[in-house]
Design a protein around this motif. Structure first.
Motif, PDB file in Angstrom:
ATOM      1  N   THR A  24      -7.364  -0.541  30.829  1.00  0.00           N
ATOM      2  CA  THR A  24      -6.196  -1.286  30.205  1.00  0.00           C
ATOM      3  C   THR A  24      -5.644  -0.219  29.349  1.00  0.00           C
ATOM      4  OG1 THR A  24      -5.614  -3.105  28.347  1.00  0.00           O
ATOM      5  CG2 THR A  24      -7.887  -1.671  28.320  1.00  0.00           C
ATOM      6  N   TYR A  25      -4.325  -0.312  28.725  1.00  0.00           N
ATOM      7  CA  TYR A  25      -3.928   0.518  27.890  1.00  0.00           C
ATOM      8  C   TYR A  25      -2.820  -0.284  27.008  1.00  0.00           C
ATOM      9  CZ  TYR A  25       0.109   1.102  31.319  1.00  0.00           C
ATOM     10  OH  TYR A  25       0.899   0.989  32.127  1.00  0.00           O
ATOM     11  N   ASP A  26      -2.397   0.367  25.851  1.00  0.00           N
ATOM     12  CA  ASP A  26      -0.998   0.017  25.084  1.00  0.00           C
ATOM     13  C   ASP A  26       0.241   0.604  25.664  1.00  0.00           C
ATOM     14  OD1 ASP A  26      -2.796  -1.211  23.418  1.00  0.00           O
ATOM     15  OD2 ASP A  26      -3.299   0.175  22.042  1.00  0.00           O
ATOM     16  N   ARG A  27       1.250  -0.024  25.619  1.00  0.00           N
ATOM     17  CA  ARG A  27       2.468   0.645  25.958  1.00  0.00           C
ATOM     18  C   ARG A  27       3.090   1.557  24.999  1.00  0.00           C
ATOM     19  NH1 ARG A  27       3.870  -1.262  30.865  1.00  0.00           N
ATOM     20  NH2 ARG A  27       2.918  -3.288  31.519  1.00  0.00           N
ATOM     21  N   CYS A  28       2.553   1.232  23.913  1.00  0.00           N
ATOM     22  CA  CYS A  28       2.901   2.244  22.822  1.00  0.00           C
ATOM     23  C   CYS A  28       1.642   2.544  21.880  1.00  0.00           C
ATOM     24  CB  CYS A  28       4.242   1.539  21.902  1.00  0.00           C
ATOM     25  SG  CYS A  28       4.596   2.376  20.552  1.00  0.00           S
ATOM     26  N   LEU A  29       1.905   3.937  21.703  1.00  0.00           N
ATOM     27  CA  LEU A  29       0.486   4.149  20.989  1.00  0.00           C
ATOM     28  C   LEU A  29       0.554   4.166  19.534  1.00  0.00           C
ATOM     29  CD1 LEU A  29      -0.543   7.545  23.110  1.00  0.00           C
ATOM     30  CD2 LEU A  29      -1.651   5.334  23.363  1.00  0.00           C
ATOM     31  N   GLU A  75       6.521  13.108  28.808  1.00  0.00           N
ATOM     32  CA  GLU A  75       5.703  12.445  28.093  1.00  0.00           C
ATOM     33  C   GLU A  75       5.561  12.711  26.539  1.00  0.00           C
ATOM     34  OE1 GLU A  75       0.780  11.591  27.797  1.00  0.00           O
ATOM     35  OE2 GLU A  75       1.522  13.619  28.821  1.00  0.00           O
ATOM     36  N   ILE A  76       5.744  14.015  26.330  1.00  0.00           N
ATOM     37  CA  ILE A  76       6.009  14.269  24.769  1.00  0.00           C
ATOM     38  C   ILE A  76       6.878  13.606  24.298  1.00  0.00           C
ATOM     39  CG2 ILE A  76       6.334  16.413  23.202  1.00  0.00           C
ATOM     40  CD1 ILE A  76       5.085  18.235  25.409  1.00  0.00           C
ATOM     41  N   HIS A  77       8.149  13.535  24.793  1.00  0.00           N
ATOM     42  CA  HIS A  77       9.286  13.167  24.252  1.00  0.00           C
ATOM     43  C   HIS A  77       8.902  11.363  24.192  1.00  0.00           C
ATOM     44  CE1 HIS A  77      11.641  16.292  23.872  1.00  0.00           C
ATOM     45  NE2 HIS A  77      11.773  16.847  25.076  1.00  0.00           N
ATOM     46  N   LEU A  78       8.429  10.879  25.340  1.00  0.00           N
ATOM     47  CA  LEU A  78       7.968   9.409  25.617  1.00  0.00           C
ATOM     48  C   LEU A  78       7.223   8.985  24.160  1.00  0.00           C
ATOM     49  CD1 LEU A  78       8.525   6.879  27.224  1.00  0.00           C
ATOM     50  CD2 LEU A  78       6.438   7.612  28.253  1.00  0.00           C
ATOM     51  N   VAL A  79       6.125   9.677  23.942  1.00  0.00           N
ATOM     52  CA  VAL A  79       5.299   9.355  22.813  1.00  0.00           C
ATOM     53  C   VAL A  79       5.911   9.778  21.656  1.00  0.00           C
ATOM     54  CG1 VAL A  79       2.839   9.753  21.842  1.00  0.00           C
ATOM     55  CG2 VAL A  79       3.216   9.607  24.456  1.00  0.00           C
ATOM     56  N   GLY A  80       6.503  10.861  21.517  1.00  0.00           N
ATOM     57  CA  GLY A  80       7.001  11.338  20.135  1.00  0.00           C
ATOM     58  C   GLY A  80       7.996  10.600  19.480  1.00  0.00           C
ATOM     59  N   SER A  81       8.881   9.953  20.647  1.00  0.00           N
ATOM     60  CA  SER A  81       9.899   9.056  19.989  1.00  0.00           C
ATOM     61  C   SER A  81       9.304   7.605  19.341  1.00  0.00           C
ATOM     62  CB  SER A  81      10.846   8.756  21.021  1.00  0.00           C
ATOM     63  OG  SER A  81      11.696  10.114  21.604  1.00  0.00           O
ATOM     64  N   ALA A  82       8.316   7.377  19.972  1.00  0.00           N
ATOM     65  CA  ALA A  82       7.831   5.934  19.614  1.00  0.00           C
ATOM     66  C   ALA A  82       7.052   6.328  18.234  1.00  0.00           C
ATOM     67  CB  ALA A  82       6.677   5.619  20.832  1.00  0.00           C
ATOM     68  N   THR A  83       6.325   7.529  18.266  1.00  0.00           N
ATOM     69  CA  THR A  83       5.741   7.862  17.046  1.00  0.00           C
ATOM     70  C   THR A  83       6.792   7.834  15.626  1.00  0.00           C
ATOM     71  OG1 THR A  83       4.451   9.168  18.070  1.00  0.00           O
ATOM     72  CG2 THR A  83       4.318   9.320  15.818  1.00  0.00           C
ATOM     73  N   GLN A  84       8.144   8.368  15.943  1.00  0.00           N
ATOM     74  CA  GLN A  84       9.196   8.191  14.783  1.00  0.00           C
ATOM     75  C   GLN A  84       9.891   6.970  14.901  1.00  0.00           C
ATOM     76  OE1 GLN A  84      11.174  11.764  16.700  1.00  0.00           O
ATOM     77  NE2 GLN A  84      11.167  12.871  14.534  1.00  0.00           N
ATOM     78  N   LYS A  85       9.435   6.286  15.532  1.00  0.00           N
ATOM     79  CA  LYS A  85      10.394   4.847  15.582  1.00  0.00           C
ATOM     80  C   LYS A  85      10.205   4.432  14.239  1.00  0.00           C
ATOM     81  CE  LYS A  85      11.605   1.055  18.835  1.00  0.00           C
ATOM     82  NZ  LYS A  85      11.017   0.310  19.907  1.00  0.00           N
ATOM     83  N   ARG A 312       4.067  10.507  38.653  1.00  0.00           N
ATOM     84  CA  ARG A 312       5.050   9.555  38.948  1.00  0.00           C
ATOM     85  C   ARG A 312       4.944   8.499  37.763  1.00  0.00           C
ATOM     86  NH1 ARG A 312       4.452   4.265  40.008  1.00  0.00           N
ATOM     87  NH2 ARG A 312       2.107   4.192  39.339  1.00  0.00           N
ATOM     88  N   ARG A 313       4.076   8.328  36.991  1.00  0.00           N
ATOM     89  CA  ARG A 313       3.870   7.346  35.957  1.00  0.00           C
ATOM     90  C   ARG A 313       4.810   7.854  34.927  1.00  0.00           C
ATOM     91  NH1 ARG A 313      -1.460   5.075  35.181  1.00  0.00           N
ATOM     92  NH2 ARG A 313      -0.565   4.349  33.188  1.00  0.00           N
ATOM     93  N   VAL A 314       4.793   9.123  34.456  1.00  0.00           N
ATOM     94  CA  VAL A 314       5.805   9.593  33.381  1.00  0.00           C
ATOM     95  C   VAL A 314       7.254   9.418  33.894  1.00  0.00           C
ATOM     96  CG1 VAL A 314       6.350  11.454  31.946  1.00  0.00           C
ATOM     97  CG2 VAL A 314       3.796  11.076  32.410  1.00  0.00           C
ATOM     98  N   ASN A 315       7.701   9.742  35.084  1.00  0.00           N
ATOM     99  CA  ASN A 315       8.879   9.667  35.747  1.00  0.00           C
ATOM    100  C   ASN A 315       9.254   8.355  35.658  1.00  0.00           C
ATOM    101  OD1 ASN A 315       9.100  12.478  35.743  1.00  0.00           O
ATOM    102  ND2 ASN A 315       8.656  12.559  38.039  1.00  0.00           N
ATOM    103  N   SER A 316       8.638   7.261  35.532  1.00  0.00           N
ATOM    104  CA  SER A 316       8.729   5.744  35.501  1.00  0.00           C
ATOM    105  C   SER A 316       8.933   5.502  34.180  1.00  0.00           C
ATOM    106  CB  SER A 316       8.006   5.079  36.236  1.00  0.00           C
ATOM    107  OG  SER A 316       7.931   5.256  37.568  1.00  0.00           O
ATOM    108  N   ARG A 317       8.563   6.592  33.244  1.00  0.00           N
ATOM    109  CA  ARG A 317       8.587   5.954  31.483  1.00  0.00           C
ATOM    110  C   ARG A 317       7.482   5.287  31.353  1.00  0.00           C
ATOM    111  NH1 ARG A 317      12.276   8.287  28.753  1.00  0.00           N
ATOM    112  NH2 ARG A 317      11.994   6.693  27.024  1.00  0.00           N
ATOM    113  N   GLN A 318       6.464   5.366  31.912  1.00  0.00           N
ATOM    114  CA  GLN A 318       5.114   4.778  31.629  1.00  0.00           C
ATOM    115  C   GLN A 318       3.968   5.786  31.159  1.00  0.00           C
ATOM    116  OE1 GLN A 318       4.446   3.157  35.761  1.00  0.00           O
ATOM    117  NE2 GLN A 318       4.314   1.089  34.631  1.00  0.00           N
ATOM    118  N   LEU A 319       3.331   5.258  29.960  1.00  0.00           N
ATOM    119  CA  LEU A 319       2.255   5.917  29.502  1.00  0.00           C
ATOM    120  C   LEU A 319       1.356   6.357  30.813  1.00  0.00           C
ATOM    121  CD1 LEU A 319       1.258   4.636  26.157  1.00  0.00           C
ATOM    122  CD2 LEU A 319       2.664   6.665  26.657  1.00  0.00           C
ATOM    123  N   PRO A 320       0.925   7.434  30.903  1.00  0.00           N
ATOM    124  CA  PRO A 320       0.089   7.829  32.153  1.00  0.00           C
ATOM    125  C   PRO A 320      -1.507   7.513  31.859  1.00  0.00           C
ATOM    126  CG  PRO A 320       0.308   9.738  30.946  1.00  0.00           C
ATOM    127  CD  PRO A 320       0.853   8.888  30.095  1.00  0.00           C
TER     128      PRO A 320
END
Length: 399
Positions: A24-29, A75-85, A312-320
């Motif tokens: 299981t995992y969160d969609r946003c860390l 992935e860095i941008h995906l997680v980093g953008s959420a951290t700055q949200k 594949r996961r990151v290119n689908s904009r999903q956390l891996p």
């Protein structure tokens, strides 16, 4: 021993529930509110595979490598953008440090600057950037590339300078003169050299020779790890008997302290307090890349070990993320205490700041017992690990 470690875990967590990962995992860390946050980036590619290495690694292939690095940046941008949200774009999250591990991260030397630039779009790093190197990577061109990219700390995986132990570990000889020349030409804040001890037949003089050669040829920090039998590796190196291992650890510790080196963790010694290299002693950290781990206030997660699935996961904009532990409060405390102890001490003040409860209230009796058994000493608000405590720490860590 496994029964003792299980009983210890149950007592310290006040639960029979083990540390079990769930699919299981969160969609946003939930990392935005974390203090003392570190960053880790995993580069899994290697030119050859070492049988004793337990970490996620794969043979280097140029096309796969480039696809992986591109996904890593996403992935860095995906997680980093959420951290700055919810904050101004300029409000970057301050982090303690950034470490590149592997694998052989220097195989990505040509894109390290690109990766660091992506990280700096979202995070402000205040304690430097470290990278692990294979001895083959310690050349003037590679070091210049890394320094220009912003790397300030090196960790060189020597394992042993002895041809006998290089053969046992399946490693090539190291040219000490060429390595020393490169390190003199291109300087770094910290140059750490890693070694393995408790190899078959290894003596204190073997270990002393490695330590002396390291400090005489560019290192201002060393990490001397015991050989751990990871059952899932292909290594068949026989373990050293416990008594011999403890004697070797005590001899190594006494020698380093006699030379005036500072013990900065269970297995590390430095020429001075400024020479630091550890990617583990962090209250919280974010991990990027396949197999990378993330530790937050209430959870611990691991990314998929599959490079192709990661891409594949990151290119689908999903956390891996592949697996997650949701900590109970006591489980998180035990995890915190274990890795604080790795750094040789536990601070009452830091524990209370993190958990909002006094350390003595939660583990006063256990710490008193540890003092009586000679595992720790009390210095001000800090419990300091003794040499005896350091040995048994390894004993538990091994299991």
């Amino acid at each position: 021993m496994s029964i003792i470690t299980s009983l210890t875990r149950m007592w310290l967590t006040r639960s029979v529930q083990p540390f079990i990962f769930q699919n299981t995992y969160d969609r946003c860390l939930p990392a935005a509110g974390c203090r003392n946050l570190g960053l880790y980036i995993h580069i899994p590619f290697c030119s050859s595979i070492c049988s004793f290495c337990p970490y996620c690694k794969i043979l280097y292939k140029k096309d796969l490598y480039n696809s992986y690095i591109s996904a890593l940046i996403k992935e860095i941008h995906l997680v980093g953008s959420a951290t700055q949200k919810g904050t101004k774009q300029a409000a970057k999250k301050t982090v303690t440090s950034l470490y590149f591990g592997g694998g052989t991260p220097a195989l990505a030397a040509d894109r390290i600057e690109e990766i660091i630039t992506a990280v700096k779009e979202h995070y402000k790093i205040n304690e430097g950037i470290g990278i692990e190197l294979h001895p083959d990577n310690v050349t003037i061109p590679v070091l210049n590339t890394l320094k220009q990219a912003g790397i300030t700390k090196l960790s060189i995986g020597i394992q042993s300078f002895s041809s006998k132990y290089q053969k046992i570990l399946g490693r090539k000889p190291v040219s000490v003169q060429e390595m020393a020349k490169a390190l003199r030409t291109v300087s770094f804040e910290t140059v750490s050299m890693d070694f393995i001890f408790a190899l078959p037949g290894q003596t204190f003089n073997d270990l002393k020779s490695d330590i002396d050669l390291a400090f005489a040829n560019g290192a201002n920090h060393i990490a001397v790890y015991p050989l751990i039998d990871f059952t899932f590796t292909t290594s068949r190196i026989p373990p050293m008997p416990k008594r011999k291992k403890r004697l070797l650890l005590d001899q190594m510790t006494a020698y380093c302290q006699q030379k005036g080196y500072i013990r900065t963790s269970i297995w590390t010694f430095a020429k001075d307090q400024q020479a630091e290299y550890s990617s583990m002693i962090r209250e919280n950290f974010l991990g990027f890349g396949c197999s990378a781990t993330t530790l937050l206030k209430n959870q611990f997660k691991i990314n998929t070990f599959s490079v192709k699935e990661y891409i594949r996961r990151v290119n689908s904009r999903q956390l891996p993320t592949s697996l997650t532990i949701r900590f109970t409060p006591r489980q998180r405390m035990v995890y915190y205490l274990f890795w604080s102890a790795y750094g040789m001490e536990v601070s009452e003040r830091a524990f209370e700041a993190f958990f909002d409860v006094p350390l003595k209230k939660m583990y006063g009796a256990e710490l008193q017992l540890a003092k009586l058994l000679g595992f720790v000493t009390k210095q001000g608000d800090r419990y300091r690990m003794t040499s005896k405590g350091a040995y048994y720490f390894h004993y538990y860590e091994n299991f």
